[in-house]
Design a protein around this motif. Sequence first.
Motif, short mmCIF file in Angstrom:
data_model
loop_
_atom_site.label_atom_id
_atom_site.label_comp_id
_atom_site.label_asym_id
_atom_site.label_seq_id
_atom_site.Cartn_x
_atom_site.Cartn_y
_atom_site.Cartn_z
N VAL A 9 -10.41 14.45 15.40
CA VAL A 9 -10.05 14.06 16.91
C VAL A 9 -9.99 12.47 17.31
N ALA A 11 -9.62 10.08 20.32
CA ALA A 11 -9.84 10.04 21.63
C ALA A 11 -9.35 8.57 22.06
N SER A 88 -15.02 13.87 20.10
CA SER A 88 -14.11 13.09 19.06
C SER A 88 -14.69 12.65 17.89
#
Length: 474
Positions: A9, A11, A88
Motif C-alpha cells: 500500500v 499512501a 500503508s
Amino acid sequence: MTNVSFKPVVALVGRANVGKSTLFNRLTRSRAALVADFSGLTRDRHYGEGRMGGRPYLAVDTGGFEPVAKSGIVREMARQTEQAIAESDVVIFLVDARAGVNAHDHEIARLLRRSGQRVVLAVNKAEGMQFDAAISEFHELGLGKPFAISASHGDGVADLIEHALSLLDDEPEQQAGDGDELAENASLTAAEDAGADAPEGGEPAQHRIKLAIVGRPNVGKSTLINSLLGEERVIAFDMPGTTRDAIEIEFERGDRLYTLIDTAGLRRRGKVFEAIEKFSVIKTLQAIEACNVVVLMLDAQSEISDQDAHIAGFVLETGRALVVAINKWDGLDGEQRERIQREFDRKLRFLSFAKMHTISALRGQGVNALLKSVNAAHAAAFAKLSTPKLTRVLLAAVEQQPPPRKGIFRPKMRYAHQGGQNPPLIVIHGNALDAISDSYRRYLETRFRVEFKLDGTPLRIEFKSSHNPYIQGA
C-alpha cells in the motif's frame, strides 16, 4: 524481492493542492480522483490499483493534511490521512516545488518521522525547472533525498514509484504471515481476485456487486457506508457537501463481494454553485450508471422533496436496480412515520418495484435487512429468463386479459424472449404491436414481475411487429 502475495500500500500525503490526486490518477492510469485547481477537493481516502513493471500495488489518495487541526471538517480529513499512513507500507510525501517549503510541510514531516513509516519525499510541479534547484530547499525536511517530479506530465514518476517499492524489498520474509495488517491486505487481495474472475451476469454469490449510495446532501450516506464496514472509513460530518468525490470501497459480507460507492449529495441545479460541486455531481451520475444496484437514501426528518424524485427518476432512467432507505427513522413518532409513508406513496409511487426500508444508519438498525434487499435486487437485475417460460406467461396473460382493439385490428402477441440484463429486457414479437397501450404494457410488466420475482429492478418491455407484405409500400 520479498515473496509475499499481498499488494503493498502506497499512501500519497501532503498539504492541500500539491497534486496528490493528479499523481494518484497517473499511478492508477485512471481519472478516478477529481482534479481541479482548488484546495480541499479530496476529503476521503481513495484507493486504486497501480503496477510498476510486473509488481502490483495499491495507491491511496488523501485529502489536504493539516496535522494540527483541532476540529471541524479539516480535523476529519486529517484523521482520514492519519489512518492511510497507519495502514500503508510506504508513504509518498508530496510538496510543491513552486510554492517552496512552508510551516505545514514541516508539521507533516515531523508527524511522518514519528510514525516510523518508510517515507519518500516527492517535489511536484518541477516541470520547466532545473531539478537540483527545485529540490534544494526541501532537504531541510530531513526525509532523505527528494525526488523532483511532474505528476501532470509524468516526469520522474516512474523513478519515484520504483524507489518507493524498492524500500519494501528488505522486509524480512516472515512478515508475510505475521500481523493483522498483513492479513487484512492478503484478504483484500483475495477478495479483489475473486471479484475479477466473476463472470458478468453470473451467479450473484460470485458476481461482485457494485453498490452506489445516493441521495441529497446530509441524508447519512457516509454514515451508512461506515455502518456497513464497521469502521469510520469515510468522513461522516454534520455538514452538507462533506463528500465531494465518488469513493469506491471493497468489502465482503458472508460469501458476497461488494464494491460500495459513496457519492456526493445531489442538490437542485440552481444550488450547484461551486465548480467543485459540479464535478461532484458528474461523478455521482457516472457512479449510478456504472453500478449494479443503487440505494436511494431519504431523510425521514425532512419532507420528501422534488429533488428526491429527480434523483429517483435518473436512477430509473439508467435502468439500475434500486433499494430505498429512509434514514433517521428512529427519531420519529408514530404520526410522523405515517406522514413520511404517505409522502413516499404520493411522490415516489413510480418506485413501486423497489423494496423500501426504514433504517438508522447511525445505530445500524435495519442495515442487514437493507443488504438482503440489495442482494435480491441484484439477482433480479441479472436474472436469466427462459424463452419457453416467458412465452407461457405472455400467452396466459393475453388469455386472461386480451389487449384492446385499435380500429378493426387487435394486437396479436406470439412469443417473448429475453433481450438483455441489468435491467432485464423482454422482447415480445407479434402483429400490430404498435397499438399496445401504456396501461396494457404495465399489466404485462406486473405479470412478468410476479412470475419471475423481479423485485427491485426496472423491467423493460420492447414490442417487435412482424413485417406485413400486403401493406402497400411496406
